[in-house]
Design a protein around this motif. Structure first.
Motif, PDB file in Angstrom:
ATOM      1  N   HIS A 267       0.851  -1.198   0.000  1.00  0.00           N
ATOM      2  CA  HIS A 267       0.000   0.000   0.000  1.00  0.00           C
ATOM      3  C   HIS A 267       0.880   1.240   0.000  1.00  0.00           C
ATOM      4  O   HIS A 267       1.718   1.377   0.881  1.00  0.00           O
ATOM      5  N   TRP A 269       0.241   5.250  -0.045  1.00  0.00           N
ATOM      6  CA  TRP A 269      -0.744   6.339  -0.051  1.00  0.00           C
ATOM      7  C   TRP A 269      -0.042   7.675   0.141  1.00  0.00           C
ATOM      8  O   TRP A 269       0.512   7.945   1.202  1.00  0.00           O
ATOM      9  N   GLN A 291      -2.260  -1.191  -3.803  1.00  0.00           N
ATOM     10  CA  GLN A 291      -2.990   0.071  -3.811  1.00  0.00           C
ATOM     11  C   GLN A 291      -2.010   1.230  -3.948  1.00  0.00           C
ATOM     12  O   GLN A 291      -1.079   1.354  -3.156  1.00  0.00           O
ATOM     13  N   ASP A 293      -2.103   5.410  -4.310  1.00  0.00           N
ATOM     14  CA  ASP A 293      -2.943   6.595  -4.321  1.00  0.00           C
ATOM     15  C   ASP A 293      -2.072   7.842  -4.221  1.00  0.00           C
ATOM     16  O   ASP A 293      -1.495   8.137  -3.181  1.00  0.00           O
ATOM     17  N   GLN A 313      -4.898  -3.368  -7.246  1.00  0.00           N
ATOM     18  CA  GLN A 313      -6.344  -3.415  -7.025  1.00  0.00           C
ATOM     19  C   GLN A 313      -6.941  -2.022  -7.185  1.00  0.00           C
ATOM     20  O   GLN A 313      -8.072  -1.857  -7.607  1.00  0.00           O
ATOM     21  N   SER A 314      -6.125  -1.038  -6.782  1.00  0.00           N
ATOM     22  CA  SER A 314      -6.650   0.312  -6.795  1.00  0.00           C
ATOM     23  C   SER A 314      -5.599   1.280  -7.316  1.00  0.00           C
ATOM     24  O   SER A 314      -4.477   1.287  -6.825  1.00  0.00           O
ATOM     25  N   ALA A 316      -5.266   5.319  -7.976  1.00  0.00           N
ATOM     26  CA  ALA A 316      -5.907   6.624  -7.830  1.00  0.00           C
ATOM     27  C   ALA A 316      -4.874   7.718  -8.058  1.00  0.00           C
ATOM     28  O   ALA A 316      -3.907   7.841  -7.309  1.00  0.00           O
ATOM     29  N   LEU A 336      -7.645  -5.205 -11.012  1.00  0.00           N
ATOM     30  CA  LEU A 336      -8.127  -3.835 -10.878  1.00  0.00           C
ATOM     31  C   LEU A 336      -9.605  -3.763 -10.473  1.00  0.00           C
ATOM     32  O   LEU A 336     -10.479  -4.238 -11.178  1.00  0.00           O
ATOM     33  N   THR A 337      -9.874  -3.175  -9.323  1.00  0.00           N
ATOM     34  CA  THR A 337     -11.268  -2.970  -8.927  1.00  0.00           C
ATOM     35  C   THR A 337     -11.604  -1.484  -8.850  1.00  0.00           C
ATOM     36  O   THR A 337     -12.752  -1.104  -8.999  1.00  0.00           O
ATOM     37  N   GLN A 338     -10.606  -0.648  -8.600  1.00  0.00           N
ATOM     38  CA  GLN A 338     -10.895   0.774  -8.419  1.00  0.00           C
ATOM     39  C   GLN A 338      -9.960   1.597  -9.296  1.00  0.00           C
ATOM     40  O   GLN A 338      -8.742   1.490  -9.181  1.00  0.00           O
ATOM     41  N   LYS A 340      -9.373   5.540 -10.427  1.00  0.00           N
ATOM     42  CA  LYS A 340      -9.772   6.936 -10.239  1.00  0.00           C
ATOM     43  C   LYS A 340      -8.767   7.852 -10.939  1.00  0.00           C
ATOM     44  O   LYS A 340      -7.688   8.107 -10.429  1.00  0.00           O
ATOM     45  N   GLU A 362     -15.226   0.435  -9.299  1.00  0.00           N
ATOM     46  CA  GLU A 362     -15.352   1.886  -9.361  1.00  0.00           C
ATOM     47  C   GLU A 362     -14.543   2.400 -10.545  1.00  0.00           C
ATOM     48  O   GLU A 362     -13.341   2.155 -10.649  1.00  0.00           O
TER      49      GLU A 362
END
Ligand SMILES: *[C@@H]1O[C@H](CO)[C@@H](O)[C@H](O)[C@H]1NC(C)=O
Ligand SMILES: *[C@@H]1O[C@H](CO)[C@@H](O)[C@H](O)[C@H]1NC(C)=O
Ligand SMILES: *[C@@H]1O[C@H](CO)[C@@H](O)[C@H](O)[C@H]1NC(C)=O
Length: 970
Positions: A267, A269, A291, A293, A313-314, A316, A336-338, A340, A362
């Motif tokens: 992760h 972020w 992830q 972001d 998976q995400s 952003a 990939l689920t999200q 943005k 998303e």
């Protein structure tokens, strides 16, 4: 060293007294003494602490199986245990584990008592009410491996001495009020696996340069703090790291290339910082990353292929300045689920196979410059929930897979060039909550099966080519709040059952081809605030019940063939917009609407008549002969009076011309305007605003006045309208809690307003600027201020005709006289609700109100009602109780006083007495005050309800504050 000495004394004493006792009875004595003298145990959890049995069998105590030494005390999660930090437990030399987490322990912890615990390995103080500085870790806490002080109110810096506890593995400082920088000594803690310090709004400084020394660190979270500076290069040396969260800080610079070495990271972020530069193309080796972001930063350049190619998976990266095409490889990601990508400058088309290979949930690519078709298989895995791509240039059909996508609940694809029909299966999906497909080129009709979208709240399909009848099924959308079908080609009658939609707030059917009548039984539309059915082919009459709708403030029926009389009830509404023009209305205009303000709203109805409103014909009455005699006589008298008046005015005007200023006087004053204006000098400026300066002038008579002089040279329409608003509203008001405007003066190149002078300045300055102010205002003063200001506002809302909305209620606009009595001031933005109808479309020409005080609904309706003032007043009440500014620096970035107070109030299980942290520490209050403060906070919470309807009226607020809680509401 005094405490060490005491410790020795005590242990000498203990070993003497219990020389023949076993270790465990000696320790039992320690436990019982602490329990009986320091612990509060209201629920009797520790009732089995009884020296007739061995302490090893007592609740919360664990002993070593062989030696029977006490090794652990675990109070965690009892919830109600209280008292000061029970450091004396640490006098048990064999104690290794002490946890008091999630209770009500409180007070500050002295370094002396804390030092008793230097031999423990596990210390958990989390989720209590501790305050004060974190104590030093001295003597060295050599064996400490886990330290958790999270969710308290500790202040001050993280002590550097913690860096000497070399065995530490887990440190948790989350959610305190810690400040200062992270000590560099932290980087000595090479055993550390977890470091958490998020939600400390004042924690600042840079990340330690040598952070990379923490080779065993797996989790590193410092979000919602104020870290600044760059991310150090050494971050790439965190070879065990799995999770980094540095979100919501003020970090600058770029992402260092060394990040490409974090092979085990899962992760990352970094969102909501001030990071910039290009995203480095170094992600290829981060195969564990799930992830990423980096949203809400200032990144530029392209989306690196090495990042798009990971099995994230995400992903952003929204709210940056990224550009170029989206790498095709993104669509082959099976995880990939999200996704943005919104608010960037991405261009080109989207990879065609996006959604085919992963359970996409998303999808948000809105606000870019993307074009071409939407990927047809976005929902091929039947998992898509949010489908968002508005403000791009997408063309072609609605994606096939989304037509039969039962998982979708939120759709915003407006402002594109999409065309064709939307499959009827889409409209009837039972999960749908909000649809906005407006401003595309869609065709087709709404199926009756739309009734199956049982929980839909928003249906926005305006600006397309939809046609056909409105199906009756639409009346079964019981949760719907907003329905916007304007600018389509719908035809046929409006289903009368539309009035079943009891939660409807906005209904817009403008510019369609609807025929027939307006539904009759509208009284069920109690939440409806905006009704626009203009430019259709509707006939029939205006239902009388419309005038009784409690929330309606926007009514547009223009451009139809509506006939009959205007119901009198319409004049009861407090409308921002009323438009009945271009219909076939007839008869006498109701008295309440028979005014120039409404002329343009009524025009285009040739059969309407009025007493004297132009351009409408006068209403005929059957008239007797005597009427004509009277009429002629009064006509003559009128002529005489007019001539006389004209002469008088002319004479007066001639005299005026000799004066330099045009004066409008509102109150009897014992001095001349020249005296005031002559004494405006830089030395007596007491304030400066966007539109002018405020002076304090002491006159020869001894009286002091405040003069607001608006800049003349660069006079803007805003300044002019503020001046007029202040003159027109304030000049006519007399109320003890509203500041007195003495006179207004218009010169050739300036405008000035002269007020009574308020000795103690503004409440805002008193509370937040003046260091002594908070102490001067004890609770009884604050309560009087609250009540007085409420009475002033209630007068504006309920006793003025037409009623006045202040639009800028805040503590800086509540002035205090020499006895600290409040007066509401600054009417520069105030509006009488009727005058507003003149404005173009009900939206204010400029933002009304001040940051931190603006009611949430204003952001999207841009309309001001009395309830916006009520909201702002609620904020002022919270300021009075807490002494904090609406956007106090101690709140998280996205939190304001309303959210903070609401949260604390809701979390304090024991009611307000648990919410001591809400009360301004500068205020001395007695126990009687607590009850009243609780009551005021309750009122403040009602006033700041997110739903205008739930806010009390100002009149009701006054009643509540006076404790007249039994009077019915409204
Ligand atoms: C403590 O509890 C255990 C089991 O619950 C029991 O066997 C033992 O006798 C108890 N000891 C004392 C001293 O009460
Ligand atoms: C002590 O005894 C308990 C119960 O008999 C057991 O569950 C626990 O694992 C033992 N602890 C040690 C350290 O031996
Ligand atoms: C730390 O732990 C070690 C090993 O358990 C022990 O020998 C030592 O006495 C402990 N130190 C302190 C200060 O308790």
């Amino acid at each position: 060293m005094a405490y060490i000495f005491n410790l020795h004394l005590l242990s000498l004493f203990l070993s003497f007294t219990f020389a023949i006792a076993t270790f465990s009875t000696r320790d039992a004595a320690v436990l019982l003494r602490v329990k009986n003298t320091q612990l509060e145990d209201p629920d009797g959890f520790l009732n089995d602490w009884d020296d007739s049995i061995t302490p090893c069998n007592w609740t919360t105590i664990t002993c070593n199986n062989h030696t029977l030494d006490i090794v652990s005390i675990d109070f965690s999660d009892f919830g109600s245990l209280a008292g000061p930090f029970p450091a004396d437990f640490c006098r048990i030399p064999t104690l290794r584990y002490l946890s008091i987490g999630n209770n009500c322990f409180n007070g500050s912890i002295s370094p002396a008592s804390f030092s008793l615990c230097s031999h423990v390995t596990f210390l958990n103080l989390s989720s209590n009410y501790f305050v004060g500085k974190l104590p030093e870790f001295q003597p060295r806490f050599v064996n400490l491996t886990v330290l958790d002080v999270s969710y308290n109110n500790f202040t001050g810096e993280i002590p550097a001495s913690i860096g000497e506890s070399l065995l530490l593995q887990v440190m948790n400082f989350s959610a305190n009020l810690l400040s200062g920088a992270l000590p560099e000594s932290l980087t000595n803690l090479t055993e550390l696996t977890t470091f958490l310090a998020p939600e400390n709004p004042s924690l600042s400084g840079r990340l330690p340069e040598n952070i990379g020394r923490l080779k065993k660190l797996e989790t590193f979270r410092i979000s919602n703090t104020q870290l600044s500076g760059e991310i150090p290069d050494s971050i790439g040396d965190l070879s065990s790291i799995k999770s980094i969260d540095l979100s919501t800080n003020s970090l600058t610079g770029g992402i260092p290339d060394s990040i490409g070495r974090l092979k085990s990271i899962e992760h990352l972020w970094l969102y909501d910082n001030k990071l910039s530069g290009e995203l480095p193309d170094v992600f290829g080796n981060l195969t564990s990353l799930l992830q990423f972001d980096a949203s809400l930063n200032d990144f530029t350049g392209k989306l690196p292929t090495s990042l798009a190619g990971l099995h994230l998976q995400s992903l952003a990266v929204n709210d940056n300045n990224l550009e170029g095409e989206i790498p095709t490889i993104l669509s082959s990601n099976p995880m990939l689920t999200q996704l943005k990508l919104f608010r960037n400058k991405f261009s080109g088309g989207l990879p065609e196979s996006l959604g085919e290979n992963s359970d996409l949930e998303e999808f948000d690519v809105s606000d870019n410059q993307l074009q071409g078709p939407l990927p047809p298989n976005l929902c091929s895995k039947k998992k898509l929930q949010k489908f968002i791509c508005f403000n791009n240039r997408f063309s072609g059909d609605f994606p096939v897979s989304c037509g039969d996508c039962k998982s979708i609940f939120y759709v915003r694809i407006s402002n594109n060039e999409l065309s064709g029909e939307i499959p009827s299966s889409f409209w009837s999906s039972s999960a749908l909550q909000f649809i906005d497909v407006s401003n595309n080129k869609f065709r087709g009709s709404l199926p009756d099966s739309i009734s199956r979208s049982k929980i839909i709240q928003g249906l926005v399909i305006s600006g397309n080519g939809f046609s056909g009848d409105l199906p009756a099924g639409i009346c079964r959308l019981e949760e719907i709040v907003e329905m916007d079908l304007r600018n389509n080609q719908f035809s046929g009658g409006l289903p009368p059952c539309l009035t079943n939609l009891k939660k409807l707030e906005k209904l817009n059917l403008q510019s369609n081809e609807f025929t027939g009548e307006i539904p009759n039984a509208v009284s069920s539309w109690t939440h409806l605030s905006s009704l626009n059915i203009s430019n259709n082919k509707l006939s029939g009459v205006i239902p009388n019940e419309i005038g009784n709708l409690p929330s309606l403030n926007y009514l547009d029926l223009a451009g139809n063939s509506i006939s009959g009389k205007i119901p009198d009830s319409l004049s009861h509404l407090k409308l921002n917009i009323l438009n009945l023009s271009d219909n076939n209305l007839e008869g006498k205009i109701p008295t309440g609407l028979d005014s120039e303000v409404f002329a343009s709203s009524l025009i285009g109805n040739p059969k309407l008549c009025s007493q004297d409103l132009k351009p409408f014909p006068r209403c005929h009455k059957t008239k007797s002969a005597s009427y004509y005699v009277v009429a002629i006589l009064s006509g003559l008298a009128f002529f005489l009076i007019v001539s006389l008046l004209w002469l008088l005015i002319k004479a007066k005007l001639l005299r005026r011309n000799t004066s330099l200023w045009k004066i409008t006087s509102f109150q009897r004053v014992g001095f001349k305007e020249q005296d005031v204006l002559a004494s405006l000098s830089e030395s007596n400026v007491i304030g400066m605003g966007g539109s002018g300066k405020v002076y304090r002038v002491t006159l020869k008579t001894g009286q002091t006045v405040a003069v607001k002089k608006l800049y003349g040279v660069h006079r803007s329409p805003e300044t002019e309208s503020e001046f007029r608003s202040e003159m027109e509203t304030l000049g006519l008001i007399r109320h003890k809690n509203i500041v007195k405007l003495l006179f207004a003066s218009v010169g050739e190149d300036f405008r000035a307003l002269v007020y009574e002078y308020m000795e103690n300045g503004s409440l805002g300055d008193m509370l937040h600027v003046d260091p002594k102010g908070g102490y001067l205002l004890d609770w009884s003063k604050r309560f009087e201020i609250a009540l007085g200001a409420a009475q002033g506002l209630a007068y504006l809302h309920h006793d003025c005709v037409p009623s006045i909305v202040h639009r800028d209620v805040k503590s800086n606009n509540i002035l205090l006289d020499e006895e600290l009595r409040p007066r509401v001031a600054d009417f520069g933005l105030a509006k009488s609700l009727q005058i507003e109808v003149k404005e173009s479309d009900g939206a204010m020409s400029r933002i009304a109100g001040s940051y931190g005080y603006i009611a949430p609904e204003y952001a999207y309706t841009m309309k001001v009602t009395e309830k916006c003032d009520v909201y702002s007043f609620g904020v002022v009440l919270m300021e009075l109780v807490t002494g904090k500014r609406p956007n106090d620096a101690s709140f998280d970035e996205n939190k304001d006083i309303v959210k903070w107070v609401t949260e604390v109030a809701l979390c304090g299980e024991g009611g307000w007495k648990d919410s001591d942290q809400l009360i301004d520490p500068k205020m001395n209050c007695s126990s009687h005050d607590y009850e009243e403060i609780g009551m005021v906070l309750n009122v403040a919470l009602q006033c700041t309800s997110a739903f205008p309807l739930n806010r009390p009226s100002m009149r009701r607020v006054v009643e509540l504050l006076k404790g007249q809680s039994s009077t019915p509401s409204k």
